[in-house]
Design a protein around this motif. Structure first.
Motif, PDB file in Angstrom:
ATOM      1  N   PHE A   1      15.749 -11.145  50.819  1.00  0.00           N
ATOM      2  CA  PHE A   1      15.874  -9.938  51.661  1.00  0.00           C
ATOM      3  C   PHE A   1      16.172  -8.670  50.855  1.00  0.00           C
ATOM      4  N   HIS A   2      16.172  -8.769  49.520  1.00  0.00           N
ATOM      5  CA  HIS A   2      16.551  -7.610  48.701  1.00  0.00           C
ATOM      6  C   HIS A   2      15.422  -6.580  48.653  1.00  0.00           C
TER       7      HIS A   2
ATOM      8  N   MET B   1      20.218   3.238  51.957  1.00  0.00           N
ATOM      9  CA  MET B   1      19.388   2.723  53.039  1.00  0.00           C
ATOM     10  C   MET B   1      18.870   1.318  52.711  1.00  0.00           C
ATOM     11  N   GLN B   2      18.381   1.149  51.484  1.00  0.00           N
ATOM     12  CA  GLN B   2      17.874  -0.171  51.082  1.00  0.00           C
ATOM     13  C   GLN B   2      18.989  -1.210  51.114  1.00  0.00           C
TER      14      GLN B   2
ATOM     15  N   VAL C   1      19.788  -8.243  58.312  1.00  0.00           N
ATOM     16  CA  VAL C   1      18.466  -8.871  58.404  1.00  0.00           C
ATOM     17  C   VAL C   1      18.553 -10.084  59.323  1.00  0.00           C
ATOM     18  N   ALA C   2      17.368 -10.560  59.693  1.00  0.00           N
ATOM     19  CA  ALA C   2      17.235 -11.732  60.575  1.00  0.00           C
ATOM     20  C   ALA C   2      18.076 -11.518  61.830  1.00  0.00           C
ATOM     21  N   GLU C   3      19.025 -12.404  62.092  1.00  0.00           N
ATOM     22  CA  GLU C   3      19.782 -12.331  63.351  1.00  0.00           C
ATOM     23  C   GLU C   3      20.889 -11.273  63.303  1.00  0.00           C
TER      24      GLU C   3
ATOM     25  N   ARG D   1      26.408 -10.626  47.790  1.00  0.00           N
ATOM     26  CA  ARG D   1      25.417  -9.590  47.451  1.00  0.00           C
ATOM     27  C   ARG D   1      25.579  -9.134  46.006  1.00  0.00           C
TER      28      ARG D   1
ATOM     29  N   ILE E   1      15.433  -2.583  40.497  1.00  0.00           N
ATOM     30  CA  ILE E   1      16.203  -3.515  41.326  1.00  0.00           C
ATOM     31  C   ILE E   1      17.313  -2.762  42.078  1.00  0.00           C
ATOM     32  N   ASP E   2      17.741  -1.630  41.514  1.00  0.00           N
ATOM     33  CA  ASP E   2      18.812  -0.843  42.143  1.00  0.00           C
ATOM     34  C   ASP E   2      18.374  -0.371  43.528  1.00  0.00           C
ATOM     35  N   GLN E   3      19.378  -0.258  44.412  1.00  0.00           N
ATOM     36  CA  GLN E   3      19.072   0.154  45.783  1.00  0.00           C
ATOM     37  C   GLN E   3      19.794   1.442  46.146  1.00  0.00           C
TER      38      GLN E   3
ATOM     39  N   CYS F   1      19.665  -2.013  54.743  1.00  0.00           N
ATOM     40  CA  CYS F   1      18.524  -2.711  55.346  1.00  0.00           C
ATOM     41  C   CYS F   1      18.339  -4.108  54.762  1.00  0.00           C
ATOM     42  N   SER F   2      18.933  -4.364  53.586  1.00  0.00           N
ATOM     43  CA  SER F   2      18.893  -5.719  53.032  1.00  0.00           C
ATOM     44  C   SER F   2      20.036  -6.560  53.593  1.00  0.00           C
TER      45      SER F   2
ATOM     46  N   GLN G   1      19.633 -14.079  49.729  1.00  0.00           N
ATOM     47  CA  GLN G   1      19.923 -12.670  49.431  1.00  0.00           C
ATOM     48  C   GLN G   1      18.750 -12.020  48.700  1.00  0.00           C
TER      49      GLN G   1
END
Lengths: 103, 84, 272
Positions: free
Chosen positions: C171-172, B56-57, B64-66, B29, B51-53, B60-61, C168
């Motif tokens: 999903f960002h 929560m973001q 994901v998926a499974e 990441r 781009i900063d999160q 939530c990133s 990555q």
């Protein structure tokens, strides 16, 4: 200088089907650029196609035709191996002629 | 005895090699975000800080998926959010 | 008496069934009509004009070294264009990088023709009254892979790394709209206005979507490359501007291209 046209001419039953793609901006003259100045009109005005020196299509076009136009038509009397020649002329006097062999 | 030793050494080497080539999820990441920061340029009001999160973001990133977010993490996030 | 009742019930059931298929048929016919519109457009796809121009530029001697791109290695060996797009992005030893088609073309312009990287990347996208070499070359090279199955290897450690980083990035979540690629492209049957949005995590959609780019956009009158597709997706997400051939763009392309493996490449396509 304008880019070449893509022309396909093929027998379709007893007729020759011609399909033409032309590379042209086809500016209407109604649009404005990012600074608000009108973009001058620039579009194809006449299109003609000949086969054995005989005109088989003559068209007058205006600014309502799309950019990079596609034109398809059929005519009778052509045979495989013969040539079809297409010419367009635009409102600035630029012109382009290309030909294709009937398959 | 000797056979066991011989088997154990390649296994240890393999484990080490695995560590060296596959970055863990956190490192991946971090690398992805660094790559994004180097790949975008600001345009008008869209600066690079977009781009900063926030937390929560970020979470939530990650889930994901499974990969499902653990219940406690989700609840903690909800509590923090609803307090604001 | 009983018989009449049964008859009525059966008729009602039949009517209900008919109504149900009616709704389904209506939705189906709308999609079919859009497909018919696309097929009609496909008959005279102006992307062919870009392909022809790109073919000529490929063979033209350009740049300080006055050389053509004919010896460019696009992944299958120097000078092999047929099928090359189906193996990209790919790791190249000569640049020690994973490259997609556009970044590989830049590398070839630098190595073979002597352009600086800045010169090679200067005009990545065409526009009104502006014809550029890049999108014509992209149209030409991709047209040489039409009808072939996608087979991105993704096995070299740098390719594996690019794929994982691309995932990555996919999903960002970020930006003022709190969007990630997955927001629009991670769910089945999403739509924006009349456009169906492919779920790029679902193999069927992933194949169909990736193999239909680049494409001639009728609304723009331009052939748009995959780099442009990503640039404009991020613009719609209100992210800053994705730089042409940037590492993130290549990593994301790696993720999406590899997920389309097995799909039949069918581009340059035509889109509204």
């Amino acid at each position: 200088m304008a880019d070449p046209m893509k022309i396909r001419a093929a027998m379709s039953g007893d007729k020759v089907e011609v399909k033409i793609l032309m590379s042209h901006e086809m500016e209407t003259g109604q649009r404005k650029d990012a600074k608000g100045a009108a973009i001058p009109a620039h579009f194809i005005q006449t299109v003609s196609a000949t086969h054995n020196g005989k005109v088989v299509l003559a068209a007058e076009w205006g600014p309502a035709v799309s950019k990079n136009p596609f034109l398809s038509f059929k005519f009778t009397g052509g045979k495989p191996g013969e040539k079809v020649s297409v010419t367009w002329v635009d409102n600035k006097g630029d012109k382009r002629t290309d030909e294709a062999t009937i398959s | 005895m000797k056979t066991i030793k011989m088997l154990a050494i390649p296994a240890a080497v393999l484990a080490l090699a695995g560590c060296a080539t596959t970055p863990g999820p956190d490192e991946l990441r971090t690398n992805a975000i660094a790559m994004m920061k180097a790949s975008f340029k600001e345009k008008g009001q869209a600066k690079l800080d977009r781009i900063d999160q926030d937390d929560m973001q970020r979470l939530c990133s990650e889930y994901v998926a499974e990969k499902v977010m653990p219940r406690e993490t989700a609840q903690a996030l909800e509590r923090r959010r609803s307090r604001r | 008496m009983r018989k009449t009742w049964e008859k009525a019930a059966r008729a009602a059931l039949a009517a209900a069934a008919l109504a149900a298929t009616g709704v389904g048929a209506q939705q189906k016919s709308a999609i079919e009509e859009i497909e018919r519109y696309r097929a009609a457009l496909g008959d005279g796809n102006p992307a062919e004009l870009w392909e022809a121009r790109g073919d000529a530029i490929w063979k033209e001697k350009r740049g300080p070294k006055n050389a053509s791109l004919e010896q460019c290695d696009l992944g299958l060996g120097p000078g092999i264009v047929r099928g090359a797009y189906t193996v990209l992005p790919k790791y190249f030893a000569d640049t020690n990088k994973v490259e997609d088609l556009e970044s590989r073309l830049v590398s070839c312009m630098v190595m073979l023709q002597g352009f600086t990287p800045e010169q090679a990347k200067k005009d990545p996208y065409g526009g009104p009254g502006k014809k550029v070499a890049m999108d014509a070359l992209v149209a030409f090279v991709t047209s040489e892979s039409r009808g072939l199955p996608m087979k991105v290897a993704g096995t070299h450690p740098k390719e594996v790394e690019a794929y994982d980083l691309g995932r990555q990035i996919f999903f960002h979540r970020g930006g003022p709209y709190d969007f990630s690629c997955a927001t629009c492209h991670g769910v089945n049957n999403q739509r924006i206005r009349l456009q169906d949005l492919p779920n790029l995590l679902n193999p069927r959609d992933a194949k169909k979507a990736y193999t239909s780019w680049p494409a001639y956009r009728v609304s723009q009158g331009e052939v748009r490359s995959f780099q442009w597709r990503l640039l404009d997706c991020f613009r719609q997400q209100r992210f800053p501007e994705l730089e042409f051939t940037s590492p993130a763009s290549i990593a994301l392309t790696m993720f999406l291209a590899k997920n389309s493996n097995g799909g039949t490449f069918d581009a340059p396509a035509i889109k509204r």
